[in-house]
Enzyme design. Structure first.
Site, mmCIF file in Angstrom:
data_model
loop_
_atom_site.group_PDB
_atom_site.id
_atom_site.type_symbol
_atom_site.label_atom_id
_atom_site.label_comp_id
_atom_site.label_asym_id
_atom_site.label_seq_id
_atom_site.Cartn_x
_atom_site.Cartn_y
_atom_site.Cartn_z
ATOM 1 N N CYS B 50 56.842 76.955 85.875
ATOM 2 C CA CYS B 50 55.749 76.345 85.105
ATOM 3 C C CYS B 50 55.051 77.396 84.248
ATOM 4 C CB CYS B 50 54.745 75.694 86.061
ATOM 5 S SG CYS B 50 53.205 75.231 85.245
ATOM 6 N N CYS B 53 51.253 78.081 85.571
ATOM 7 C CA CYS B 53 50.906 78.651 86.870
ATOM 8 C C CYS B 53 50.525 80.132 86.727
ATOM 9 C CB CYS B 53 52.075 78.488 87.843
ATOM 10 S SG CYS B 53 52.154 76.851 88.609
ATOM 11 N N ASN B 75 47.696 77.701 72.141
ATOM 12 C CA ASN B 75 48.940 76.963 72.334
ATOM 13 C C ASN B 75 50.118 77.694 71.676
ATOM 14 O OD1 ASN B 75 50.988 74.945 72.445
ATOM 15 N ND2 ASN B 75 49.453 73.323 72.305
ATOM 16 N N ASP B 76 51.179 77.908 72.439
ATOM 17 C CA ASP B 76 52.342 78.602 71.892
ATOM 18 C C ASP B 76 53.070 77.752 70.851
ATOM 19 O OD1 ASP B 76 51.976 80.896 73.576
ATOM 20 O OD2 ASP B 76 52.747 79.710 75.251
ATOM 21 N N HIS B 113 49.297 73.957 90.915
ATOM 22 C CA HIS B 113 50.236 73.140 90.156
ATOM 23 C C HIS B 113 50.218 71.674 90.592
ATOM 24 C CE1 HIS B 113 53.819 72.637 87.621
ATOM 25 N NE2 HIS B 113 54.373 71.933 88.593
ATOM 26 N N ASN B 153 46.034 64.794 77.841
ATOM 27 C CA ASN B 153 47.082 63.796 78.025
ATOM 28 C C ASN B 153 47.539 63.920 79.460
ATOM 29 O OD1 ASN B 153 47.202 62.908 75.321
ATOM 30 N ND2 ASN B 153 48.474 64.654 74.763
ATOM 31 N N SER B 161 54.032 67.002 78.882
ATOM 32 C CA SER B 161 55.347 67.539 79.232
ATOM 33 C C SER B 161 55.288 68.501 80.413
ATOM 34 C CB SER B 161 55.971 68.217 78.009
ATOM 35 O OG SER B 161 55.116 69.206 77.504
ATOM 36 N N HIS B 164 51.367 70.253 85.527
ATOM 37 C CA HIS B 164 50.275 71.155 85.897
ATOM 38 C C HIS B 164 48.998 70.636 85.209
ATOM 39 C CE1 HIS B 164 49.102 75.322 87.269
ATOM 40 N NE2 HIS B 164 48.012 74.857 86.687
ATOM 41 N N HIS B 166 46.147 70.084 82.994
ATOM 42 C CA HIS B 166 45.675 70.836 81.823
ATOM 43 C C HIS B 166 45.218 69.893 80.720
ATOM 44 C CE1 HIS B 166 49.715 69.815 80.396
ATOM 45 N NE2 HIS B 166 49.324 70.135 79.179
ATOM 46 N N GLN B 168 43.732 70.050 76.287
ATOM 47 C CA GLN B 168 43.903 70.785 75.038
ATOM 48 C C GLN B 168 42.617 70.740 74.213
ATOM 49 O OE1 GLN B 168 47.583 70.244 72.837
ATOM 50 N NE2 GLN B 168 48.340 68.799 74.362
ATOM 51 N N HIS B 296 30.072 61.275 73.671
ATOM 52 C CA HIS B 296 30.711 60.359 74.621
ATOM 53 C C HIS B 296 32.167 60.760 74.814
ATOM 54 C CE1 HIS B 296 31.279 58.595 70.593
ATOM 55 N NE2 HIS B 296 32.435 58.171 71.061
ATOM 56 N N LYS B 311 50.764 48.418 79.059
ATOM 57 C CA LYS B 311 50.499 47.616 77.880
ATOM 58 C C LYS B 311 51.178 48.289 76.693
ATOM 59 C CE LYS B 311 48.649 45.302 74.512
ATOM 60 N NZ LYS B 311 49.170 43.949 74.193
ATOM 61 N N PHE B 312 51.908 47.506 75.905
ATOM 62 C CA PHE B 312 52.529 48.035 74.700
ATOM 63 C C PHE B 312 51.667 47.697 73.502
ATOM 64 C CE2 PHE B 312 55.975 47.848 77.689
ATOM 65 C CZ PHE B 312 56.739 48.961 77.380
ATOM 66 N N GLU B 317 49.924 44.785 67.171
ATOM 67 C CA GLU B 317 48.849 45.771 67.317
ATOM 68 C C GLU B 317 48.909 46.843 66.230
ATOM 69 O OE1 GLU B 317 50.778 44.559 69.622
ATOM 70 O OE2 GLU B 317 49.552 43.820 71.266
ATOM 71 N N GLN B 323 45.191 44.547 70.580
ATOM 72 C CA GLN B 323 45.135 43.271 71.307
ATOM 73 C C GLN B 323 45.219 43.563 72.792
ATOM 74 O OE1 GLN B 323 47.821 41.841 73.106
ATOM 75 N NE2 GLN B 323 46.769 39.916 73.504
#
Ligand SMILES: O=P(O)(O)O[C@H]1O[C@H](CO)[C@@H](O)[C@H](O)[C@H]1O
Ligand SMILES: O=P(O)(O)O[C@H]1O[C@H](CO)[C@@H](O)[C@H](O)[C@H]1O
Lengths: 348, 348
Positions: B50, B53, B75-76, B113, B153, B161, B164, B166, B168, B296, B311-312, B317, B323
Site C-alpha cells: 500500500c 501505509c 498527489n503523485d 490500513h 471517495n 483505488s 487505506h 484517505h 483528497q 457545509h 442507484k444509477f 438523470e 431522480q
C-alpha cells in the site's frame, strides 16, 4: 499558447454554459481500483423470461404481441404517472416542491433478444427512428406535456436491467433542469446572431475536422470540444430544426446510418458491447417560440481504459466540476481510427 | 395537498437552485440489473504494497514517514499542477478554454490500513479535522488559489483505488461550477434577508425534526429536503461561518463526533462499509466578501436497496434531471433508526 495535450485546463460547454476540467497528463496514472464485470455476450435470440421478447408476459400480466420490428408500451414501473394532479408546496420559501405529471414508455428496438443498435440493419434502426418520431408527435398532442425525453441506457454498468435492446421515453409536465440550461444558452446565442448556436458550432467543427467522427448529408457525429466523459459524442442535425418532429424521410434514414456507424465505432474500440447512456435533447413542446433550439443527441459512455475500467465521476466531479483525463481530441482520434464494420461481423 | 410519499414530484435544491425528481412509488420496482461486488472486509493493519501505509514507498520513490495519526503529501498523479501558467483560448467565441493551475494533495486518515472513519476513535478523527484546517489555511496563503475542495471517495464503487482510509484536497486557480451555483443562491438569499440561507434552513429543519440525523452543540447532520442520492446527507455548522478556517477547537471536536456518528449510522444500514463521496463546500478564498457563505459538507452515497444494489444516475438523470425513488423522509427514518455503535463493535 494553451497546449491542450499537456496543460491542465478547463473548457466551456456552450450548451450549458458550464466548464469541465481536462487533465491530459493524468492518463498516465496506473489503475488499481474497481474493474467491472464483462457481461457475457452469448444471449439467445429469444429468452422466455425476458419481459421484452415477443409473446412474453410482462409484470402487469399483459402479453407482448408477436411484433416484427420495434414495439412500445407504458413502463410497468413508471417514474412518472399520468393521473398525478398538479399541486405546489412551499414552506417559508425554504421547502419548495411541486407535483410532476408524466408518462413513461419503454421501446423495444427489435424482437431479437441478442441484438444491440450497432448489430441491427440500417432499415431496422430506421424503424426505431420512425417510432421515436411517431411517439414524440403523439405525446406532444397532450397539451400538459412540456418536455419529452427520449433516451437509452445500454449495458448493466449504466443501470440497464435487461439486455434486450430497448430505450425509454419520459414525457412530463415541466421542463427539466438540463433542458432549461440549454434553452438559456441557445436562446441567448440566437437572439444575438439570428442563427442557432449549434449551426455556427457545426460550421467551425467541420472546418477544423479534428473532432468529426461521422459526416453524411444530414448529420454529423463529433466529440464536442467540451466532452466530459472519455468518449462522449454528440450527433447534430445539419438542418437547424427544434425537434425530431421536423425530420424528413431522408433525414431519418441518415440518422439511422449515423447511429449505426457511431455505435459500431464504439463497440470496436475495446471489442466489447460499449455501454452508454444516450438521448436526444430537443425543444420543449406546447410552449412559445422554440426557433433557438437545435436538435441533437448526446452519448455519455463510461469506459475509459478498457472494456472493464470506467471513468468515475465521483468526489471532485460531484462536488466541484466534471473532470476528464484523455483530451477530447485523443478520444476523437481513437473513434476515427475504428473500422465501420462491427468487430463481430469482421472476418479474421 | 402534495402527498410526498405517494405522488411523483420535484423538489428545489436551495443551494443550486435546481430541481430534482422524486418518484416515491417506484421503490416497489423489482431489481434484475447489475449487482456490485462486496469488497472483502479482512484487510491487514499494515499492507506492504500500500502506498499510504507508514514507511512504504510511493510511485515517485519517496518513502512515507512512520506517521502516527494522519499524513499529507502532494498527489503523485495530480489532476492539477502548480507550474501551469495561466492562459486563455478562444476561437470565434465557440471554442473557449482556459488553463487551470492547482495543487492536489492526498491525506491519509490513519496509519492503520484496515480502518475507515466510522471505525476510528473521535480523537483520531479530530486529528484529521485539524489537518484539514491546517491544510486549508496553508493553501489559502497562495494568492492565486481561489478555491479549495476537500473530499473523500470511499469504496471501490466510488472510484477509490486504495482501501487505506484517505481523502483528497484539490486547490485551484478558479472557482468550479458547483461552487459558483451555491455562491449565487447564498448571495441572493443573504442580500434579501441579512442571514445565511443555511441558517434559516437549519432553524426550520430543527423545528420540523423529520430529517435530522445528528444534532449536537455545534453541528447538525440531516437529509436535505432536496436530497438526490438515496441516503444523501449534509452536515451544517450551527454557527454561520464561511469555511473550516473559522472553526474553534470545540467546533472541530464536535465535527469529529458528527462525522463519526453519521458514518457509523451509514455502515449500520446494510451492515457493510457504506461507500460514498463526501466533501466540504465552503467559501472561495482570496476573494471579496464571503459573508453569504455558510460551511457545509455533502455526503453522496450510491447504495439504494442493499450493500450490493446501488442507484444509477444514468439516462434520464444525466440528460434531464436527478431522480430518486425513496423519499428523503424515508431515508432519514432509516438513518435515525440505526444504532450509534458500529455493527462490528456490537456484541451479538
Ligand atoms: O485520484 P484518485 O483517487 O485516483 O481518483 C478518483 O478520484 C478522482 C477525483 O474525484 C476522480 O477524478 C477519479 O475518477 C477517481 O477514480
Ligand atoms: O427504468 P429502468 O431502466 O429500470 O432504470 C434505469 O433507468 C432510469 C432512468 O435513467 C434510472 O432512473 C434507473 O436508476 C436505472 O436503473
Amino acid at each position: 499558447m494553451l497546449n491542450f495535450s499537456e496543460q491542465p485546463h478547463k473548457r466551456k460547454n456552450l450548451l450549458t454554459g458550464e466548464y469541465i476540467l481536462v487533465s491530459p497528463h493524468r492518463s498516465k496514472r496506473p489503475w488499481q481500483g474497481q474493474v467491472e464485470d464483462l457481461a457475457p455476450d452469448n444471449r439467445p435470440q429469444y429468452d422466455p423470461k425476458c419481459y421484452l421478447c415477443p409473446g412474453n408476459e410482462r409484470a402487469d400480466g399483459t402479453q407482448n404481441p408477436a411484433y416484427q420490428d420495434s414495439f412500445v408500451f407504458v413502463n410497468d414501473f413508471s417514474a412518472l404517472l399520468e393521473d398525478t394532479s398538479l399541486t405546489q408546496f412551499d414552506e417559508e420559501n425554504l421547502l419548495i416542491a411541486e407535483s410532476e405529471r408524466g408518462i413513461c414508455k419503454v421501446i423495444s428496438f427489435s424482437p431479437r433478444h441478442d441484438l444491440t443498435l450497432p448489430e441491427m440493419r440500417t432499415t431496422e434502426i430506421k424503424a426505431v427512428v420512425d417510432l421515436w418520431q411517431r411517439e414524440f408527435n403523439d405525446l406532444a398532442q397532450n397539451e400538459w406535456i412540456k418536455y419529452i425525453q427520449i433516451f437509452e441506457n445500454k449495458g448493466s454498468i449504466m443501470g440497464c436491467s435487461n439486455p434486450h435492446p430497448h430505450g425509454q421515453i419520459w414525457a412530463q409536465s415541466s421542463v427539466p433542469v438540463e433542458i432549461q440550461k440549454e434553452s438559456v444558452q441557445q436562446q441567448a446565442y440566437y437572439e444575438k446572431h439570428g442563427r442557432t448556436l449549434l449551426q455556427d458550432y457545426l460550421v467551425l467543427e467541420l472546418k477544423k475536422e479534428e473532432r468529426i467522427i461521422v459526416d453524411n448529408t444530414h448529420f454529423v457525429a463529433l466529440v464536442p470540444f467540451w466532452a466530459a466523459w472519455p468518449y462522449e459524442t454528440m450527433i447534430i442535425s445539419k438542418r437547424a430544426v427544434p425537434s425530431i418532429a421536423d425530420f424528413t424521410e431522408e433525414e431519418k434514414e441518415d440518422l439511422a446510418k449515423t447511429l449505426q456507424e457511431l455505435t459500431i465505432r464504439y463497440d470496436n474500440i475495446f471489442k466489447t458491447s460499449f455501454p452508454y447512456s444516450a438521448g436526444m435533447h430537443q425543444a420543449p413542446v406546447n410552449t412559445d417560440d422554440v426557433s433557438a433550439w437545435h436538435w441533437h443527441m448526446h452519448f455519455y459512455p463510461p469506459l475509459l481504459r478498457s472494456a472493464t475500467v470506467k471513468k468515475f465521476m465521483v468526489g471532485y466531479e460531484m462536488l466541484a466540476s466534471p473532470q476528464r483525463d484523455i483530451t477530447p481530441e485523443q478520444a476523437a482520434t481513437t473513434l476515427k481510427q475504428q473500422a465501420t464494420i462491427h468487430y463481430k461481423a469482421q472476418k479474421n
